[in-house]
Motif scaffolding. Structure first.
Motif, PDB file in Angstrom:
ATOM      1  N   LEU A  53       1.938  19.979  -3.121  1.00  0.00           N
ATOM      2  CA  LEU A  53       2.155  18.533  -3.146  1.00  0.00           C
ATOM      3  C   LEU A  53       1.423  17.914  -4.324  1.00  0.00           C
ATOM      4  O   LEU A  53       1.989  17.106  -5.076  1.00  0.00           O
ATOM      5  CB  LEU A  53       1.657  17.911  -1.841  1.00  0.00           C
ATOM      6  CG  LEU A  53       1.641  16.374  -1.802  1.00  0.00           C
ATOM      7  CD1 LEU A  53       3.061  15.820  -1.852  1.00  0.00           C
ATOM      8  CD2 LEU A  53       0.899  15.884  -0.569  1.00  0.00           C
ATOM      9  N   GLU A  54       0.160  18.299  -4.499  1.00  0.00           N
ATOM     10  CA  GLU A  54      -0.623  17.744  -5.602  1.00  0.00           C
ATOM     11  C   GLU A  54      -0.002  18.120  -6.946  1.00  0.00           C
ATOM     12  O   GLU A  54       0.053  17.296  -7.870  1.00  0.00           O
ATOM     13  CB  GLU A  54      -2.065  18.239  -5.518  1.00  0.00           C
ATOM     14  CG  GLU A  54      -2.984  17.592  -6.521  1.00  0.00           C
ATOM     15  CD  GLU A  54      -4.449  17.854  -6.237  1.00  0.00           C
ATOM     16  OE1 GLU A  54      -5.297  17.223  -6.899  1.00  0.00           O
ATOM     17  OE2 GLU A  54      -4.759  18.677  -5.348  1.00  0.00           O
ATOM     18  N   LEU A  60       4.982  14.502 -11.914  1.00  0.00           N
ATOM     19  CA  LEU A  60       5.657  13.202 -11.986  1.00  0.00           C
ATOM     20  C   LEU A  60       4.682  12.073 -12.335  1.00  0.00           C
ATOM     21  O   LEU A  60       5.023  10.893 -12.237  1.00  0.00           O
ATOM     22  CB  LEU A  60       6.352  12.893 -10.657  1.00  0.00           C
ATOM     23  CG  LEU A  60       7.481  13.837 -10.253  1.00  0.00           C
ATOM     24  CD1 LEU A  60       8.123  13.375  -8.948  1.00  0.00           C
ATOM     25  CD2 LEU A  60       8.536  13.952 -11.343  1.00  0.00           C
ATOM     26  N   GLU A  61       3.468  12.449 -12.741  1.00  0.00           N
ATOM     27  CA  GLU A  61       2.442  11.480 -13.146  1.00  0.00           C
ATOM     28  C   GLU A  61       2.083  10.532 -12.004  1.00  0.00           C
ATOM     29  O   GLU A  61       1.894   9.331 -12.205  1.00  0.00           O
ATOM     30  CB  GLU A  61       2.889  10.711 -14.388  1.00  0.00           C
ATOM     31  CG  GLU A  61       3.154  11.601 -15.592  1.00  0.00           C
ATOM     32  CD  GLU A  61       3.630  10.829 -16.814  1.00  0.00           C
ATOM     33  OE1 GLU A  61       3.613   9.582 -16.781  1.00  0.00           O
ATOM     34  OE2 GLU A  61       4.029  11.476 -17.794  1.00  0.00           O
ATOM     35  N   MET A  62       1.975  11.101 -10.811  1.00  0.00           N
ATOM     36  CA  MET A  62       1.540  10.336  -9.642  1.00  0.00           C
ATOM     37  C   MET A  62       0.267  10.969  -9.085  1.00  0.00           C
ATOM     38  O   MET A  62       0.147  12.200  -9.085  1.00  0.00           O
ATOM     39  CB  MET A  62       2.611  10.333  -8.555  1.00  0.00           C
ATOM     40  CG  MET A  62       3.749   9.383  -8.784  1.00  0.00           C
ATOM     41  SD  MET A  62       4.757   9.181  -7.288  1.00  0.00           S
ATOM     42  CE  MET A  62       6.056  10.376  -7.598  1.00  0.00           C
ATOM     43  N   PRO A  63      -0.659  10.163  -8.601  1.00  0.00           N
ATOM     44  CA  PRO A  63      -1.871  10.721  -7.998  1.00  0.00           C
ATOM     45  C   PRO A  63      -1.640  11.140  -6.558  1.00  0.00           C
ATOM     46  O   PRO A  63      -0.658  10.731  -5.927  1.00  0.00           O
ATOM     47  CB  PRO A  63      -2.850   9.546  -8.068  1.00  0.00           C
ATOM     48  CG  PRO A  63      -1.969   8.338  -7.921  1.00  0.00           C
ATOM     49  CD  PRO A  63      -0.693   8.692  -8.659  1.00  0.00           C
ATOM     50  N   MET A  64      -2.539  11.953  -6.044  1.00  0.00           N
ATOM     51  CA  MET A  64      -2.550  12.217  -4.605  1.00  0.00           C
ATOM     52  C   MET A  64      -2.928  10.918  -3.892  1.00  0.00           C
ATOM     53  O   MET A  64      -3.883  10.246  -4.280  1.00  0.00           O
ATOM     54  CB  MET A  64      -3.567  13.307  -4.275  1.00  0.00           C
ATOM     55  CG  MET A  64      -3.061  14.711  -4.496  1.00  0.00           C
ATOM     56  SD  MET A  64      -1.926  15.295  -3.210  1.00  0.00           S
ATOM     57  CE  MET A  64      -3.076  15.754  -1.905  1.00  0.00           C
ATOM     58  N   VAL A  93       6.068  11.355  -0.289  1.00  0.00           N
ATOM     59  CA  VAL A  93       5.288  10.409  -1.092  1.00  0.00           C
ATOM     60  C   VAL A  93       6.173   9.918  -2.226  1.00  0.00           C
ATOM     61  O   VAL A  93       6.734  10.735  -2.971  1.00  0.00           O
ATOM     62  CB  VAL A  93       4.016  11.064  -1.677  1.00  0.00           C
ATOM     63  CG1 VAL A  93       3.215  10.037  -2.480  1.00  0.00           C
ATOM     64  CG2 VAL A  93       3.159  11.677  -0.580  1.00  0.00           C
ATOM     65  N   THR A  94       6.314   8.607  -2.367  1.00  0.00           N
ATOM     66  CA  THR A  94       7.088   8.056  -3.468  1.00  0.00           C
ATOM     67  C   THR A  94       6.187   7.201  -4.352  1.00  0.00           C
ATOM     68  O   THR A  94       5.037   6.915  -4.009  1.00  0.00           O
ATOM     69  CB  THR A  94       8.268   7.194  -2.982  1.00  0.00           C
ATOM     70  OG1 THR A  94       7.801   5.900  -2.603  1.00  0.00           O
ATOM     71  CG2 THR A  94       8.979   7.846  -1.809  1.00  0.00           C
TER      72      THR A  94
END
Length: 285
Positions: A53-54, A60-64, A93-94
């Motif tokens: 997941l991480e 996608l340049e998204m944080p946890m 997670v979006t």
């Protein structure tokens, strides 16, 4: 009875759970997901799913959105509150909700985090695994970053339905003459006692069950080759099987109408399923 689901920090009855119509997961498939199986009330391979997941979020340049311990607590609470003995926990997670724009929303936009459970009694004792499944082959028309577990699942869904229309259970996708993977699983063949599966890369999902099964196979002194294989190789194989978080190890007994081996589940796939379930139950949390 209504399920309890998790939405953005709240535990809610499923009928009260909502997200914004502006959520980028809804508008752009701008999100990732994981599915963790539950056996006997415990989570299978949770750490592997959390690590992937991480990674997917990072690509996608998204944080946890929270720590791994917090995620584990949410999973456990949902399993307990919904009385799940055998089943799964779905996590998505979006990038969150913002006015529709192809550009990413401003930094600091709150991510959307959703989790829910599904009860699947007898998950490990599926009659499908005992009988094996039939697959057909289809062109792989997905985007080129299949290693990211995004919610872009339209083509795999279409592939599953195309397989059912042909009287099969699933589809194996093919690119440049070689098999990539199934619609929701990793694909394998066995020839001369050697297990062959596609090597890791952006062409396939880096399956958590795949990693565990290959580790157990090597520990059992089975020979493994990670390389591409053709449809012709698969049809001439002694055995074939698939792996995924919810089907574990499932034999493939027919490809495009051609029986694989004896047209019945083979000993390698059956033994790997036994080992995987035994070892995964020991390590379950």
């Amino acid at each position: 009875m209504s399920r309890t689901v998790y939405v953005n920090g709240e535990y809610l009855p499923e009928e009260d759970a909502t997200i914004s119509v502006f959520d980028r997961g809804f508008l752009f498939a701008d999100g990732v997901y994981e599915v963790t199986s539950v056996l006997e009330g415990k989570l299978i391979d949770f750490d592997g799913h959390a690590v992937r997941l991480e990674r997917s979020l990072g690509e996608l340049e998204m944080p946890m959105p929270m720590s791994r311990d917090e995620l584990l607590e949410i999973h456990r609470r949902l399993v307990a509150e919904n009385g799940i003995e055998d089943g799964m926990v779905y996590l998505q997670v979006t990038r969150g909700a913002a006015d529709r724009d192809f550009a990413y929303p401003p930094e600091g936009t709150r991510q959307t985090v959703v989790l829910f459970t599904q009860s699947k009694p007898g998950l490990a004792d599926s009659p499908v695994a005992k009988a094996g499944i039939k697959v057909v082959t289809l062109p792989d028309l997905r985007w080129d970053r299949r290693d990211i577990k995004t919610v872009q699942l339209l083509y795999p869904s279409m592939g599953k339905m195309a397989a059912k229309a042909q009287g099969a259970d699933d589809a194996w996708m093919v690119e440049e003459g070689v098999v990539t993977e199934g619609t929701s699983n990793n694909a394998y063949i066995v020839k001369g006692g050697v297990i062959v599966t596609r090597n890791l890369g952006p062409e396939i999902l880096h399956g958590i069950t795949r990693a565990a099964v290959l580790r157990f196979a090597r520990e059992a002194q089975m020979k493994v080759e990670e390389r591409a294989f053709t449809v012709e190789e698969a049809k001439a194989a002694d055995e074939a099987f698939v792996t995924s978080a919810t089907t574990f190890v499932t034999p493939v007994v027919e490809i495009d109408g051609v029986p694989v081996g004896q047209g019945a589940p083979g000993p390698v796939a059956q033994r790997l399923r036994e080992i995987y379930l035994e070892e995964s139950r020991k390590a379950a949390v």
